[in-house]
Design a protein around this motif. Structure first.
Motif, short mmCIF file in Angstrom:
data_model
loop_
_atom_site.label_atom_id
_atom_site.label_comp_id
_atom_site.label_asym_id
_atom_site.label_seq_id
_atom_site.Cartn_x
_atom_site.Cartn_y
_atom_site.Cartn_z
N LEU A 53 0.84 -1.19 -0.14
CA LEU A 53 -0.04 0.02 -0.14
C LEU A 53 0.94 1.28 -0.08
O LEU A 53 0.62 2.21 -0.61
CB LEU A 53 -0.87 -0.10 1.10
N VAL A 54 1.88 1.31 0.96
CA VAL A 54 2.63 2.47 0.87
C VAL A 54 3.61 2.78 -0.41
O VAL A 54 3.70 3.72 -0.75
CB VAL A 54 3.77 2.34 2.03
N TYR A 60 2.69 8.47 -6.12
CA TYR A 60 1.63 9.54 -6.29
C TYR A 60 2.14 10.73 -5.53
O TYR A 60 1.82 11.86 -5.66
CB TYR A 60 0.23 9.18 -6.00
N ALA A 61 2.52 10.31 -4.19
CA ALA A 61 2.59 11.27 -3.12
C ALA A 61 4.14 11.29 -2.38
O ALA A 61 4.24 11.30 -1.31
CB ALA A 61 1.57 10.95 -2.10
N ALA A 62 4.82 11.44 -3.11
CA ALA A 62 6.46 11.48 -2.90
C ALA A 62 6.61 12.46 -1.72
O ALA A 62 7.62 12.26 -0.81
CB ALA A 62 7.42 11.34 -4.00
N GLN A 63 5.95 13.54 -1.79
CA GLN A 63 6.30 14.61 -0.93
C GLN A 63 5.79 14.52 0.33
O GLN A 63 5.85 15.14 1.67
CB GLN A 63 5.88 16.12 -1.21
N GLU A 64 5.04 13.27 0.71
CA GLU A 64 4.30 13.02 1.96
C GLU A 64 5.21 12.14 2.87
O GLU A 64 5.06 11.32 3.44
CB GLU A 64 3.02 12.56 1.86
N VAL A 105 -4.51 10.01 0.71
CA VAL A 105 -4.93 9.68 -0.65
C VAL A 105 -5.93 10.10 -1.04
O VAL A 105 -6.33 10.63 -2.29
CB VAL A 105 -5.47 8.03 -0.35
N GLU A 106 -6.70 11.03 -0.22
CA GLU A 106 -8.02 11.86 -0.69
C GLU A 106 -7.40 13.02 -1.43
O GLU A 106 -8.11 13.51 -2.38
CB GLU A 106 -8.64 12.48 0.58
N ARG A 107 -6.14 13.39 -1.44
CA ARG A 107 -5.67 14.44 -2.09
C ARG A 107 -5.01 14.02 -3.38
O ARG A 107 -4.75 14.98 -4.05
CB ARG A 107 -4.51 15.02 -1.39
N ASN A 116 -4.53 -1.02 -8.73
CA ASN A 116 -3.73 -1.71 -7.48
C ASN A 116 -4.24 -1.20 -6.32
O ASN A 116 -4.18 -1.83 -5.18
CB ASN A 116 -2.35 -1.37 -8.01
N PHE A 117 -4.31 0.31 -6.26
CA PHE A 117 -4.66 0.79 -4.84
C PHE A 117 -5.84 0.36 -4.33
O PHE A 117 -6.07 0.10 -3.27
CB PHE A 117 -4.50 2.29 -5.02
N ARG A 118 -6.99 0.24 -5.34
CA ARG A 118 -8.11 -0.09 -4.79
C ARG A 118 -8.17 -1.68 -4.30
O ARG A 118 -9.04 -1.76 -3.27
CB ARG A 118 -9.16 -0.09 -6.03
N ASP A 119 -7.47 -2.17 -4.99
CA ASP A 119 -7.36 -3.75 -4.54
C ASP A 119 -6.58 -3.89 -3.23
O ASP A 119 -7.25 -4.62 -2.14
CB ASP A 119 -6.78 -4.55 -5.62
N LEU A 120 -5.57 -3.15 -3.05
CA LEU A 120 -4.97 -3.19 -1.58
C LEU A 120 -5.72 -2.44 -0.55
O LEU A 120 -5.77 -2.90 0.75
CB LEU A 120 -3.59 -2.09 -1.68
#
Length: 185
Positions: A53-54, A60-64, A105-107, A116-120
């Motif tokens: 998941l991570v 998508y969100a490398a800055q987080e 994820v909401e962002r 893949n994200f939805r499955d995870l």
């Protein structure tokens, strides 16, 4: 001859109930151990899903970066936890970290549409449900066991054979609070 028969009958009157009570308590004790192991199994299942998941979210969100570090640290803490209370505390910290990750994820709407994200996410939600059921099963087993060792006359047998009460699985302090997520950093 009558004296021997009377002694044997008295011994049986004492031994049979004690043996039966001991076996009942031992069975309940094993149920507690099994239920505790089931919690561990479900926590491990969730822990195994987290790196995938991570990794998916990272793209998508490398800055987080802080959130990913928090999730990794909480996961490591859970892996090294000993005892039911330490596991409960580590589990709570991991759940809070995952909540923060899901807020990230909401962002990213593109991420939410990634298969893949939805499955995870579905697998993680299933794991959370299994963990909840395992916790409840454990607490039910502890309740039955603890009740049996305080009721008369099984409390006498429990004391003789060293059976002691087991702790309930309790959420860590502050676990009911919604985690604060600050994206202004």
């Amino acid at each position: 001859m009558k004296t021997i028969i009377i002694v044997i009958v008295i011994a049986l009157i004492i031994i049979v109930p004690v043996t039966s009570t001991y076996n009942s308590i031992a069975t309940l004790n094993q149920k507690v151990i099994s239920s505790s192991s089931n919690i561990d199994t479900q926590l491990q299942r969730r822990s195994d899903l987290i790196p995938n998941l991570v990794s998916t979210v990272k793209g998508y969100a490398a800055q987080e970066k802080d959130i990913f570090t928090d999730v990794a640290n909480a996961r490591a803490k859970l892996s090294g936890a000993q005892g039911i209370q330490e596991k409960a505390t580590a589990d709570s910290e991991l759940s809070q970290s995952l909540s923060r990750l899901l807020v990230v994820v909401e962002r990213y709407p593109d991420l939410k549409s990634n298969q893949n994200f939805r499955d995870l996410s579905v697998a993680l939600e299933g794991s959370e449900n299994r963990i909840s059921v395992a916790r409840q099963d454990y607490n039910n087993a502890v309740n039955a066991y603890n009740t049996s060792i305080v009721k008369f006359p099984s409390n006498i047998v429990a004391r003789i054979f060293g059976f002691t009460s087991k702790p309930y699985y309790k959420a860590a302090e502050g676990a009911s609070e919604v985690p604060k997520v600050d994206f202004t950093k």
